[in-house]
Motif scaffolding. Structure first.
Motif, short mmCIF file in Angstrom:
data_model
loop_
_atom_site.label_atom_id
_atom_site.label_comp_id
_atom_site.label_asym_id
_atom_site.label_seq_id
_atom_site.Cartn_x
_atom_site.Cartn_y
_atom_site.Cartn_z
N UNK A 138 0.83 -1.20 0.00
CA UNK A 138 0.00 0.00 0.00
C UNK A 138 0.87 1.26 0.00
N UNK A 139 0.30 2.31 -0.55
CA UNK A 139 0.96 3.62 -0.57
C UNK A 139 0.31 4.55 0.45
N UNK A 140 1.09 5.43 1.08
CA UNK A 140 2.54 5.57 0.93
C UNK A 140 3.30 4.41 1.57
N UNK A 141 4.44 4.08 1.00
CA UNK A 141 5.21 2.92 1.47
C UNK A 141 6.47 3.41 2.18
N UNK A 142 6.29 3.85 3.41
CA UNK A 142 7.39 4.41 4.20
C UNK A 142 8.00 3.35 5.11
N UNK A 143 9.26 3.55 5.43
CA UNK A 143 9.97 2.59 6.26
C UNK A 143 9.41 2.44 7.66
N UNK A 144 8.64 3.45 8.12
CA UNK A 144 8.10 3.36 9.49
C UNK A 144 7.01 2.30 9.60
N UNK A 145 6.62 1.68 8.49
CA UNK A 145 5.69 0.54 8.58
C UNK A 145 6.27 -0.59 9.41
N UNK A 146 7.60 -0.64 9.51
CA UNK A 146 8.25 -1.71 10.25
C UNK A 146 8.28 -1.47 11.75
N UNK A 214 6.32 -6.21 4.82
CA UNK A 214 6.84 -4.94 4.33
C UNK A 214 7.57 -5.20 3.02
N UNK A 215 7.09 -4.60 1.94
CA UNK A 215 7.68 -4.79 0.61
C UNK A 215 8.51 -3.55 0.29
N UNK A 216 9.83 -3.64 0.30
CA UNK A 216 10.67 -2.47 0.02
C UNK A 216 10.37 -1.87 -1.34
N UNK A 217 10.60 -0.59 -1.47
CA UNK A 217 10.32 0.10 -2.73
C UNK A 217 11.15 -0.44 -3.89
N UNK A 218 12.29 -1.02 -3.59
CA UNK A 218 13.15 -1.57 -4.65
C UNK A 218 12.53 -2.79 -5.32
N UNK A 219 11.56 -3.41 -4.66
CA UNK A 219 10.87 -4.57 -5.25
C UNK A 219 9.79 -4.06 -6.19
N UNK A 220 9.94 -4.32 -7.46
CA UNK A 220 9.00 -3.82 -8.45
C UNK A 220 7.73 -4.67 -8.49
N UNK A 221 6.65 -4.06 -8.90
CA UNK A 221 5.43 -4.82 -9.14
C UNK A 221 5.69 -5.86 -10.22
N UNK A 222 5.05 -7.00 -10.10
CA UNK A 222 5.23 -8.02 -11.13
C UNK A 222 5.13 -9.42 -10.56
#
Length: 250
Positions: A138-146, A214-222
């Motif tokens: 989900x967006x926003x995808x911030x690191x504080x989700x962890x 938590x899916x890091x932003x570097x992981x692309x959709x697909x």
């Protein structure tokens, strides 16, 4: 370390040396993720009869006690037992651990005073793809989700219609980066949970829901392959470690 996989008559290759871990670890203390109005998880040296399980305090080993609730404090995978009267263990229900998965990113849309993930959004993101598992970021995808404390914040959730659509698409394993697929305070309706497990019909015994990923932003959709491992707890839910593997194109 390249592995070749045959799935639905097609051949794929993944690099087992390049895992993409999408779990949130249990740390203990106030930097740990938290939900459902519970206190902080604890990882502390065991103390008994003058013994303190800590090498720096004279013990031969570090010997910690761990207190936590899987639903509140860590990435966890749950089975039908989460909402059934009869006992069901995720350790017994989840017997396969490798799945064809789709990662999608969704910006929850406002619905009255809530933010939700709708059927329309899921349809758009999946298109005509059929997958065993779906991973929702989900967006926003911030690191504080962890480390976020979610109690009394009314986080986004999945609509009942969206959950039913996933069932229609044949998705057996739903992973999401929220504390629940349902509204925080819904009077116990649990509409998305019940829809995904088909509680009112023939229950989907093998289906699972994994929350607090938590899916890091570097992981692309697909499309990926997903390794979903749970700790062997005989409980409706267990801490889990979902790991994605990118499909190699060369």
């Amino acid at each position: 370390m390249i592995a070749s996989i045959k799935h639905n008559s097609r051949n794929y290759k993944i690099d087992l040396a390049r895992p993409l871990d999408i779990s949130i670890p249990l740390k203990g203390g106030d930097k740990n993720v938290n939900a459902w109005y519970l206190g902080l998880p604890k990882i502390e040296p065991h103390e008994q009869d003058g013994f303190v399980g800590k090498v720096s305090e004279g013990a031969p080993v570090n010997f910690n006690d761990v207190w936590f609730n899987p639903h509140s404090h860590v990435t966890h995978t749950e089975c039908l037992g989460h909402i059934s009267e009869e006992f069901n263990s995720v350790n017994k229900k989840l017997k396969k651990f490798f799945f064809f998965a789709e990662v999608i990113t969704v910006a929850p849309e406002q619905q009255a005073n809530d933010f939700v993930i709708s059927e329309k959004q899921i349809k758009y993101a999946l298109g005509n793809k059929k997958r065993q598992a779906i991973v929702i970021r989900t967006l926003p995808n911030l690191g504080d989700k962890k480390s976020r404390h979610y109690s009394d914040t009314n986080p986004p959730y999945l609509t009942e219609a969206a959950a039913k659509y996933l069932v229609k698409k044949g998705v057996e394993h739903l992973l999401i980066d929220l504390p629940s697929v349902d509204k925080e305070r819904d009077g116990g309706e649990l509409l998305a949970h019940k829809a995904f497990w088909n509680k009112s019909g023939k229950p989907r015994q093998k289906a699972t829901i994994t929350e607090f990923i938590y899916v890091p932003n570097k992981v692309e959709d697909g499309t990926y392959f997903l390794n979903l491992q749970v700790a062997p707890f005989e409980n409706d839910a267990s801490p889990s470690r979902p790991v994605l593997y990118k499909i190699e194109t060369k």
